[in-house]
Every structure is written in C-alpha cells, then in structure tokens.
Design a protein around this motif. Sequence first.
Motif, mmCIF file in Angstrom:
data_model
loop_
_atom_site.group_PDB
_atom_site.id
_atom_site.type_symbol
_atom_site.label_atom_id
_atom_site.label_comp_id
_atom_site.label_asym_id
_atom_site.label_seq_id
_atom_site.Cartn_x
_atom_site.Cartn_y
_atom_site.Cartn_z
ATOM 1 N N PRO A 288 -41.944 21.355 -58.327
ATOM 2 C CA PRO A 288 -41.900 21.512 -56.879
ATOM 3 C C PRO A 288 -42.863 22.570 -56.386
ATOM 4 N N THR A 289 -43.395 22.335 -55.218
ATOM 5 C CA THR A 289 -44.266 23.312 -54.569
ATOM 6 C C THR A 289 -43.464 24.064 -53.524
ATOM 7 N N GLU A 290 -44.090 25.047 -52.902
ATOM 8 C CA GLU A 290 -43.404 25.808 -51.852
ATOM 9 C C GLU A 290 -42.934 24.897 -50.726
ATOM 10 N N ASP A 291 -43.744 23.900 -50.389
ATOM 11 C CA ASP A 291 -43.408 23.020 -49.269
ATOM 12 C C ASP A 291 -42.239 22.096 -49.577
ATOM 13 N N ASP A 292 -41.896 21.935 -50.870
ATOM 14 C CA ASP A 292 -40.773 21.073 -51.238
ATOM 15 C C ASP A 292 -39.429 21.742 -50.979
ATOM 16 N N ILE A 293 -39.428 23.038 -50.805
ATOM 17 C CA ILE A 293 -38.184 23.802 -50.739
ATOM 18 C C ILE A 293 -37.916 24.241 -49.310
ATOM 19 N N GLU A 294 -36.656 24.207 -48.914
ATOM 20 C CA GLU A 294 -36.279 24.579 -47.556
ATOM 21 C C GLU A 294 -36.795 25.986 -47.216
ATOM 22 N N PRO A 295 -37.225 26.187 -45.973
ATOM 23 C CA PRO A 295 -37.870 27.464 -45.604
ATOM 24 C C PRO A 295 -37.020 28.693 -45.893
ATOM 25 N N HIS A 296 -35.738 28.674 -45.547
ATOM 26 C CA HIS A 296 -34.901 29.854 -45.781
ATOM 27 C C HIS A 296 -34.758 30.133 -47.278
ATOM 28 N N VAL A 297 -34.572 29.093 -48.064
ATOM 29 C CA VAL A 297 -34.432 29.261 -49.513
ATOM 30 C C VAL A 297 -35.713 29.836 -50.100
ATOM 31 N N ARG A 298 -36.830 29.286 -49.691
ATOM 32 C CA ARG A 298 -38.126 29.750 -50.173
ATOM 33 C C ARG A 298 -38.355 31.218 -49.803
ATOM 34 N N ALA A 299 -38.040 31.571 -48.551
ATOM 35 C CA ALA A 299 -38.269 32.942 -48.089
ATOM 36 C C ALA A 299 -37.410 33.941 -48.865
ATOM 37 N N VAL A 300 -36.158 33.591 -49.123
ATOM 38 C CA VAL A 300 -35.275 34.505 -49.855
ATOM 39 C C VAL A 300 -35.744 34.656 -51.303
ATOM 40 N N LEU A 301 -36.128 33.563 -51.943
ATOM 41 C CA LEU A 301 -36.625 33.647 -53.316
ATOM 42 C C LEU A 301 -37.867 34.532 -53.400
ATOM 43 N N LYS A 302 -38.772 34.389 -52.455
ATOM 44 C CA LYS A 302 -39.997 35.185 -52.467
ATOM 45 C C LYS A 302 -39.693 36.666 -52.205
ATOM 46 N N THR A 303 -38.714 36.935 -51.335
ATOM 47 C CA THR A 303 -38.339 38.323 -51.063
ATOM 48 C C THR A 303 -37.652 38.941 -52.272
ATOM 49 N N LEU A 304 -36.808 38.173 -52.945
ATOM 50 C CA LEU A 304 -36.172 38.662 -54.167
ATOM 51 C C LEU A 304 -37.220 39.028 -55.212
ATOM 52 N N ALA A 305 -38.244 38.222 -55.322
ATOM 53 C CA ALA A 305 -39.285 38.478 -56.321
ATOM 54 C C ALA A 305 -39.958 39.824 -56.101
ATOM 55 N N ILE A 306 -40.050 40.245 -54.833
ATOM 56 C CA ILE A 306 -40.736 41.492 -54.505
ATOM 57 C C ILE A 306 -39.781 42.680 -54.451
ATOM 58 N N ARG A 307 -38.654 42.488 -53.737
ATOM 59 C CA ARG A 307 -37.760 43.612 -53.457
ATOM 60 C C ARG A 307 -36.576 43.733 -54.411
ATOM 61 N N LYS A 308 -36.257 42.707 -55.152
ATOM 62 C CA LYS A 308 -35.138 42.670 -56.111
ATOM 63 C C LYS A 308 -33.776 42.500 -55.455
ATOM 64 N N ASN A 309 -33.587 43.075 -54.264
ATOM 65 C CA ASN A 309 -32.277 43.049 -53.609
ATOM 66 C C ASN A 309 -32.422 42.540 -52.178
#
Length: 370
Positions: free
Chosen positions: A2-23
């Motif tokens: 799956p690419t970024e566009d395959d995933i719902e916007p809120h889910v994608r945004a939270v996953l990307k924020t977790l990757a950077i901020r951890k919490n």
Amino acid sequence: MPTEDDIEPHVRAVLKTLAIRKNVIVAGPPGTGKSRLLNRVRELFEWRHGHTGAAPTAAIPLPAASGEIPTWFPSPDQDVSRRAFQTVFDQNTKYRDFMRGLVPTVGKAGVFTVTKGTLYRASIHAKHEGNAALVIIDEINRGPAVAAFGSALVGLESDKRLASDGTETATTQFFELLGDDGGHESFALPNDLYILAAMNEADTSVEPLDVAFLRRFAPYRLEPQVEVLRQHLGLPADPTSLPETPGTALDLYEALAQAWVQLNRQILLGRGQAYQLGHGALMHTTAPTSGIGAAQEYVADAWATLRGHIDEVFFGNTRALSDLLRAEHYRSPYALEETTFAGQTVRRIVGPTRLRADELYNLLSLIAKQ
C-alpha cells in the motif's frame, strides 16, 4: 504494497506522527471516531500478512498488509514481531498496572509478586532485535495518568529513548523501577516503542491532564464531519431545502443532518469546541432506505442521542435548552414553562417524552432553519 494514498487520511497522519514523535494523543468530541482510529492504526502497525482492516463504515478500506513496510511507518525496519498492547485507564489504574509494582500473591500469605504492566511488557518486547511495540490507551484522562506513568514520564520523549540498536545516547533518560527480585534497577524506554492514546475532553467526570504530561505527546484532533454523516445517510454532498412534510426517507435524513449541524454550531458558541457531538453518534446502524417508517425510527433513535447530549451539556441551563429546542416557537412540541416556587421564578421545559413522527420532523426543521 500500500501507498500513502491507499490509507485513510487520519490513519496515515497518526502513523506518520508516531514515527516522528513516538507519542500521540487523539482528542475530540464524542462520536468523532477516536476509538475506531486507534483500532485502525493498530491493524496497520502490526502489519500482518494477508490481514485486512476494512470496516463497513470506512470511506476507504485498509489494504491487506503484505510486502515491505513503508519507509514512513513507525520503525519500518522492525519486521520480526510488531505487537500492539491495549489498555483502558480508569480511576483505579495504578503504576503497578502500567509499569511495575508489588501485589500480594493469591493463596500465599505474606508473599508478593512484582507485576509486569502494559507499558513494561511493551518495552521489553520492543527491546528485542526486529521488534516494535505500540501501546494503545483508551480513555487516558479517565484515570490518574501522571501517577500511572510515574517515573517513566522522564523517558517518554523521543530524544530520551535508547538508540535504535539499544545502546545509550547522550540524552537517554534512565529511571528506577522494581526488578524481578524486588530490588531497584535502572531502566530506559526503547526506540521502537510507541504510545497512542485517546481522550474525551468534554467528559465532566474527569480532570484535565497535567500540562507537563501533555507536552510529551503530539496532539491530534478529530472534529465532527458532516460529509461523513451525509454519506452514511445517503444524502447529496450539499444540503437541500426541506419540504413542509416529509415525502421520503431522504427528507427525514436531510432534516436530521441539518439540525445536527445547527445544534453543533450553537454548542460551539455556548460551551466550546469539545462539547459538540460527533457524526458517529448518529451512525448507530445502517440508515434504512426502503420505507419512510423505518427511516422515522432511525431518526427518532438519533434524536434521542442528540437530546440526551444537549441535556447533559446544558444541564441546569433551562434558557439555553429552550433556545436549542425552539421551545418558544408555536410549531415546537416543547414549551418553556415559568412558575413560582418558594418565592422564586422556576423555569422548565415541558413536552412529550417521545415525539410523534410529525412532531419530530417539525422540530428538526425548526432547528435546521434557525
């Protein structure tokens, strides 16, 4: 893959924020999909081959997790074992439930056991090579969050963790906790550990979270989405005019959607953003389209949810409830009654406990047109 566009916007945004901020803490009014978002993130984070996270109400179903983990995911190189550890905070949640502590051993007087709480077990899992762990906390502000995290608070931030290879860095923050033998040992949180929490700001039964605690989490806010509700009800994207009497199920749903929008606008003015009601609260089941009778039942159930919410939000404020229910309009099924008790003016809303179909449509139309 799956690419970024395959995933719902809120889910994608939270996953990307977790990757950077951890919490991350997800906040928003009730009914905006916080718990569902937590589950969707969990499904993708675990990245199980052939597993799909599609849900009936999803605008875009999650793809099957297969192939290489995307580089923008949390810990994309950790693919041996990715696990989610879920918990719910309540008034009785303690540090020993979340990290470590002493509890009596059942059946053995005077014998104590050192617990392994949710965050501790997730940390140990994430410390193994190839592993990553996600701790999911629902209702985080319903319990004593600061006390539950305890000394682990000092090591929560991403720069206070161990390095990706498990070694200490110049900024790694260690803290003490109980070891298996009951003695104290030094501990630090691993790099591949993530924490995702949800809280309901409008819940009057909880206390606000400590500012220093919140500072360690990246905030992510969900808002009521009228387009999601309209899609669920089978309505066009733009509102249409309401007839004097409903001729179809869509007329009833249009009145419900427009009234909900108007009530949220007034709640925003009267109480604030956190006290609005989310779209999910009115999506309790599939909206019937086969007949107007079934639609009337659906709208009646939705109105009961709406009425209960505004009664709670404006408890004790009869004048505000009168305005919301259009109690002083001749077409409203409700009325504002004023009387005297013990020498003081008393106001109360009077009207039917359960509205007839015509009364409910008239009321929703009145609210929508305000």
